[in-house]
Each structure stands twice: as structure tokens, then as C-alpha cells.
Scaffold this active site. Structure first.
Site, mmCIF file in Angstrom:
data_model
loop_
_atom_site.group_PDB
_atom_site.id
_atom_site.type_symbol
_atom_site.label_atom_id
_atom_site.label_comp_id
_atom_site.label_asym_id
_atom_site.label_seq_id
_atom_site.Cartn_x
_atom_site.Cartn_y
_atom_site.Cartn_z
ATOM 1 C CG HIS A 91 41.440 -24.212 15.244
ATOM 2 N ND1 HIS A 91 41.624 -23.033 15.919
ATOM 3 C CD2 HIS A 91 42.631 -24.464 14.638
ATOM 4 C CE1 HIS A 91 42.853 -22.599 15.736
ATOM 5 N NE2 HIS A 91 43.482 -23.437 14.943
ATOM 6 C CB SER B 141 45.476 -21.718 12.962
ATOM 7 O OG SER B 141 45.817 -22.258 14.201
ATOM 8 C CG ASP C 16 39.398 -22.616 18.105
ATOM 9 O OD1 ASP C 16 40.160 -23.427 18.655
ATOM 10 O OD2 ASP C 16 39.791 -21.710 17.330
#
Length: 487
Positions: free
Chosen positions: A455, A170, A430
Site C-alpha cells: 500500500h 489511499s 496491496d
């Protein structure tokens, strides 16, 4: 209360949205939702004396930055693996499980995990005032990493020939790529997972991916969601409908008192849309914060026995409130702003800090401004910019956001990074892949696009239920590490 859906991979367990979307314990939360056998050695908690302002290193006293170290799989002369912390406190669980630990066992690596400045227990200043938050930038965080590597090489008597490989998911996935770009003499290579490289104020593509992901279940699910939001708009127009919203959606405050307050209504719609965004973002991840799936919410939305589309929408909201332990849906804008203006430290909270980073560097606002929006047009980009101005400073207006986001893209190269030895990994489900590098004709910037995954899916502890595409991706990542270690 929820804010705009966060990038989250290592994160908290509070149900907040951001660019608020479901945190769960550090950005990626814990590395597995399964009970794992403990290793023979517990990771060591350590503290590092870090510089506050790397552009003026001697001006201010140093502060204590938290890190963990594990030599469970280390053999002298092996590589060094560095897990980069993000917008949440670091957890020692990542030192004993997760895909990177399997790679550490394969390559006999010494493992470090460094907590990000201004998150968790790594608290450089007395409080979180806007003045102090000027030291919370990605550039300062990268300099922290560089300083940490230099000092650890001395502290642990590590040789220059021992190669450092950075990992992150991320926002830390972005940092993993950028630290190799800015400090190639220290970081030999990186695995950048689900990292957005393109800063963007109006991240309208986010909900476009959410819609496409819901469509992977069926077109009927998308149609039902669209109709449910249209019906929600109709209910808002009269008193009986407003009372039905109060009851069905379990609102903390009656909506009839906010009908003339556009910010409250925007927050309500953004929160309800966020139910679907959070589910999509973590769909079937092997992480503790991956609860309901696309199948679960779409099963409800297409089930006509549950009532009208808006009644099914309310049922989805009820399910997710229950899962998060919340008694009611809090949508009051002013209440949210007051909470975000709190400048006292709390190791388990990070929304003020992350929101500041979005206002000062990235944008990332998941808006409803896309064409023919599935979730109405109730939360445009101005709604999020207003939050920056109300929480931090009136100067953080649209022109300010445009300027700082432009600077970020210029400084890091956006989707044209000047990197080598970085593998960019994304999942097709994602929504954050829309701001990432998913294809490349440049052999220096290889990509890995994993069909059917969400994700940071590749980072979590492997499971027997993993998709074949995910199993194959983890093997490709291992091969990539092997190749750059031998280069």
C-alpha cells in the site's frame, strides 16, 4: 480494540482495523521509518479560513483548516505540488521527505499539504455528532481543495501559468484523481497512489488478495492459516477450548461469556483475520507502521515446532499485540460501539469520522463472504452494516448503503474515470488494488502496476533495499510528472 482495516497510507499509530486495518498517523503515517537528515528549512504551519458547506457558502461561519507550506526547493515560476490529506492528522514530516519531495527538488516546486476536514486539527464543527458529520463528504473535501488553490494563488502571488500537481495515497489517492476530474481548470495533473476508485459495500476481494499474497510465501502458509481458523472454531464449542482461547489469544474478556453473542464472535474472528490483513497491506513498506512482514507471520504459521496450527495463530496474535503495545485483544462489540459513539474531538483519533464516510459513501467492508474463505465466514457484510446502524442511524441499512455507494460510483465514474493527466499507481501485494484502476487501454488514463509492493509503497522515502520494480516505478512517476508539466 480494532475496527475494519483502513485504507491507510497517511495515518495514526493506533492498532485499529476497519476497513479498520492498521492506521499509523494520518493516512500514510510518516514518510519514512528511517532517521533522515533534517532540511535547512522547517515547513511553515498555517491556517486557512474554509467554507463549511460549499453548496451554501454564505450560510455558516468559516472555520480554520490546517495546512503546511515549504519553499525549500522552490524557484520563482516553478510548479506547485499539493499533498492531499486523508483520514488522519497531517504531519509536517511529509513536507521534508517522501518521494514527492525528491520530485519537488527535481522540478523546483512549491509544496503545500492540506489537512482533510474533520481530521486532526481541522475541526469545522463543535463536535462529531451525526448531524455535523453530514458535512464530512468527499465532495465537500474536493471543494475545500479547489477553494484552497484559488486562495493560495492570490496569497502567494502564483501565476495561472504555474501548474498544480496533486499527490495522494489511499483515500487521498482517490481524491487526487477526483480533484483533477472535477476541477481540471485548477489542478493540471495528479499522481493517484493506491486509490480505490470503485466504491463497494461487500469488499470480499480484499481477503482474496490477502490469501494470494500469503501464497506468495508458500502454499503451506495458506494451508496452515486455514487449518488454524478451523481449529479455532472447534475450540469455541467446549469449555476447555474456550479457556484455551482466553489464554492463548490474550483476550481482554473471557470468551465463554460471549458464546451466544454472534456480534462478539464476529468481532473476534475479524480482528484475528485482521492480523494477516494488516501485515499484507503494509508488507515491507518504508513506513513506520510497516512492522511484521508476510515472511514473519508465515515463518510462524509453518513452524510445526510451535505447536498446532491454532497455537501458531495465537503466536502471530501475540507478536502483533506486542508490536502495537496492547496488553490484550479486545473483541467486545458493545464496547467498540460505545467508543465509536463518542462525539468529542480528539486530534489523534479518526475512526468515528472514517467509519461515517464508509457508511455514507463508500462501503469498503472487508468481509469473509468470498467463496471458500480462508478465515471462515464469521464476519459477513451484515456485520459491518450493523455497525453503521448502531453507531450513527438505523436508516443506514443495506438499502441505504446500496444507494449511497451507487451514487458515489455514478458521480466519480468508478473504474471508468473521465480524467486526463492522472497516473494511477498500485502495488500487486496491496489488497486495495482490487478496487483500483490497474490496467487501461485508454491513453488518457495511464496506469502503473508495481509487482511485489504494498500500500502506497511508491510514496515513501526511497531506500537502498527497495525492490527494482519500485525503483523503476518512481522513475516512471518522475518522467510522467515531467511530461505533463511540459504539456
Amino acid at each position: 480494540m480494532r475496527y475494519f482495516i483502513l485504507l491507510v497510507c497517511l495515518a495514526f499509530a493506533t492498532r485499529i482495523t476497519f476497513g479498520k486495518r492498521l492506521f499509523s498517523n494520518g493516512f500514510i503515517g510518516a514518510p519514512s521509518k528511517f532517521t533522515l537528515a533534517s532540511q535547512s528549512q522547517e515547513p511553515q504551519l498555517k491556517w486557512f479560513q474554509q467554507i463549511l458547506d460549499h453548496s451554501n457558502p454564505t450560510k455558516y461561519p468559516k472555520w480554520k483548516q490546517r495546512y503546511y507550506v515549504s519553499n525549500e526547493h522552490y524557484k520563482t515560476g516553478g510548479p506547485i505540488f499539493l499533498m492531499i490529506g486523508g483520514e488522519g492528522k497531517e504531519t509536517p514530516k511529509w513536507m521534508t521527505s517522501g518521494a514527492w519531495i525528491h520530485y519537488a527538488a527535481k522540478f523546483n516546486a512549491l509544496c503545500f499539504s492540506l489537512e482533510h476536514r474533520f481530521y486532526g486539527a481541522s475541526q469545522p464543527t463543535k463536535n462529531l455528532s451525526t448531524e455535523n458529520l453530514q458535512y464530512l463528504t468527499s465532495e465537500q473535501a474536493l471543494a475545500d481543495l479547489a477553494n484552497f488553490v484559488r486562495e493560495m494563488k492570490v496569497k502567494y502571488d502564483l501565476k495561472d501559468s504555474q501548474k498544480w500537481i496533486a499527490f495522494g495515497g489511499s483515500y487521498p489517492g482517490s481524491l487526487a484523481a477526483w480533484v483533477r476530474e472535477k476541477y481540471p481548470e485548477l489542478i493540471h495533473g495528479s499522481i493517484s497512489s493506491s486509490g480505490p476508485l470503485l466504491a463497494e459495500v461487500d469488499f470480499k476481494e480484499y481477503f482474496e488478495v490477502v490469501q494470494n499474497s500469503l501464497a506468495s510465501y508458500s502454499d503451506a502458509c495458506v494451508i496452515a492459516v486455514r487449518r488454524s481458523f478451523a481449529q479455532l472454531e472447534i475450540l469455541l464449542r467446549h469449555m476447555i477450548g474456550q479457556r484455551e482461547i482466553n489464554e492463548k489469544f490474550q483476550l481482554c474478556d473471557p470468551i465463554e461469556k460471549s458464546i451466544e453473542n454472534k456480534l462478539d464472535i464476529s468481532n473476534l474472528f475479524e480482528n484475528i483475520a485482521g492480523n494477516f490483513a494488516g501485515v499484507v497491506q503494509y508488507n515491507k513498506d518504508n513506513s513506520p507502521h510497516a512492522g511484521k512482514t508476510i515472511d514473519d507471520v508465515c515463518d510462524v504459521m509453518v513452524n510445526e515446532t510451535l505447536g498446532t496450527p491454532v497455537q501458531r495463530l495465537a503466536e502471530v496474535n501475540r507478536m502483533l499485540l506486542k508490536d502495537s503495545g496492547e496488553k490484550c485483544l479486545d473483541y467486545k462489540y458493545d464496547k467498540m460501539i460505545v467508543e465509536m459513539q463518542n462525539t468529542t474531538w480528539d486530534e489523534d483519533k479518526a475512526m468515528r469520522q472514517w467509519t461515517y464516510q464508509t457508511c455514507n459513501e463508500f462501503g469498503f467492508y472487508q468481509t469473509s463472504t468470498q467463496k471458500d474463505s480462508l478465515f471462515t465466514d464469521r464476519f459477513p457484510v451484515d456485520f459491518f452494516i450493523r455497525q453503521c446502524m448502531d453507531i450513527f442511524s438505523e436508516k443506514m441499512d443495506s438499502q441505504y448503503l446500496k444507494a449511497v455507494v451507487g451514487r458515489t460510483n455514478t458521480f466519480y465514474g468508478a473504474l471508468n474515470p473521465n480524467t486526463t493527466n492522472v497516473l494511477y499507481v498500485h502495488g500487486s501485494i496491496d489488497p486495495w488494488h482490487a478496487l483500483g484502476l490497474i490496467t487501461s487501454s485508454n491513453p488518457n488514463t495511464p496506469t502503473l502496476y508495481i509487482e511485489g509492493t504494498a500500500h502506497c509503497a511508491n510514496m515513501y522515502e526511497p531506500s537502498a533495499n527497495d525492490l527494482p520494480s519500485l525503483v523503476a516505478a518512481r522513475k516512471k512517476i518522475q518522467n510522467y510528472i515531467e511530461n505533463i508539466l511540459s504539456s
